[in-house]
Design an enzyme around this catalytic site. Structure first.
Site, PDB file in Angstrom:
ATOM      1  CB  SER A 132      -0.933  -0.036   1.207  1.00 16.72           C
ATOM      2  OG  SER A 132      -1.765   1.095   1.243  1.00 16.72           O
ATOM      3  CE1 TYR A 146       0.045   5.049  -5.416  1.00 21.41           C
ATOM      4  CE2 TYR A 146       0.494   6.596  -3.638  1.00 21.41           C
ATOM      5  CZ  TYR A 146       0.727   5.383  -4.258  1.00 21.41           C
ATOM      6  OH  TYR A 146       1.628   4.507  -3.726  1.00 21.41           O
ATOM      7  CE  LYS A 150      -0.653   1.983  -3.734  1.00 25.23           C
ATOM      8  NZ  LYS A 150      -0.269   0.581  -3.997  1.00 25.23           N
TER       9      LYS A 150
END
Length: 286
Positions: A132, A146, A150
């Site tokens: 992660s 992004y 995640k």
């Protein structure tokens, strides 16, 4: 009998460093990447199979898993490392890039995981380790997509860990921050260069870039540090879910997980200049 690990995204960064480390520790390694024909290093190591796996090509996923089992007999650990990060304003990011961000960082992980699960269930054991990011714990401007990918990976991994515990399969998450020496930043910069900067955001973007420049200058960890955390997490024999892999993000991780919402938001807004624009009167009048 030697254990075997499958690692995605081994052409650079954490994946390459982890493949080397597992091999040096005596493991069989299935080092996967999109263009294995260009590899000149990992395929010289003993007990390393370099093979093609593109997380956006489901046929290549099945072929890589089958090749690993055919070569080494079984697979014990899967490291889902392949991924990339979009850097830029959400409003200026084309929808097709949004889709690609999730296709690689979320749906790709799911596809590789789905492909390995029948083998792990048959063996009645296995470890799935998902790489992660600190950006999966705390959100950062200019990284909204992004972060979203995640955050999704973190939720998927935690929920999956409860399901797979019934099958004696352990799920783990490694959370690195900014790291020296990887190709991640180069791709993010290249992606950002293709994204427009809307004039209304110009001062905010300039301020945010200054903050990120300071964060990059403070980086101390290398890809080898993160590879060691990946290896330790995969081999510690526990069911621990999360591992913070770099020291630089620990203060923000602690702030997010251990302080109240008001204090945390005040910290982040002050760091990124949110609230400096006099929007309050507009909100009150509205």
């Amino acid at each position: 009998m030697k254990k075997t690990v499958v690692i995605t995204g081994c052409s650079s960064g954490f994946g390459r460093a982890a493949a080397r480390l597992f091999a040096w520790e005596g493991w069989n390694v299935v080092a996967t990447m999109r263009r294995p024909e260009e590899e000149r290093d990992l395929n010289t190591l003993p007990n390393v199979l370099v093979t093609r796996l593109d997380v956006q090509d489901h046929g290549s996923i099945a072929s890589a898993v089958e090749a690993g089992i055919a070569r080494f007999g079984r697979i014990d650990v899967l490291v889902n490392n392949a991924g990339f990060g979009l850097f830029g304003l959400f409003e200026a990011t084309p929808p097709e890039k949004v889709a690609e961000q999730f296709d690689v960082n979320v749906f790709g992980v799911m596809a590789v995981t789905r492909a390995i699960l029948p083998h792990f269930r048959e063996n009645k054991e296995g470890v799935i380790l998902n790489v992660s990011s600190g950006a999966g714990v705390f959100a950062l401007p200019m990284l909204s997509l992004y972060c979203a990918s995640k955050f999704a990976l973190e939720g998927f991994s935690e929920a999956l860990s409860y399901e797979l515990a019934s099958q004696c399969i352990v799920v783990k998450i490694v959370e690195p921050g900014g790291v020296l020496g990887t190709g991640f930043g180069r791709r993010s910069d290249a992606e950002a260069a293709r994204t427009a900067v809307l004039p209304d955001y110009a001062s905010f973007v300039a301020r945010t870039r200054e903050v990120f420049a300071g964060l990059r200058a403070a980086r101390l960890a290398t890809e080898d540090h993160v590879a060691q955390v990946i290896f330790d997490a995969a081999t510690d024999g526990t069911d621990q879910l999360r591992y913070v892999a770099t020291e630089d993000i620990k203060p923000l991780v602690m702030a997010r997980r251990e302080t109240g919402e008001q204090g945390y938001m005040a910290l982040m807004r002050s760091r990124f200049g949110a609230g400096e624009v006099p929007c309050g009167k507009v909100l009150e009048d509205g």
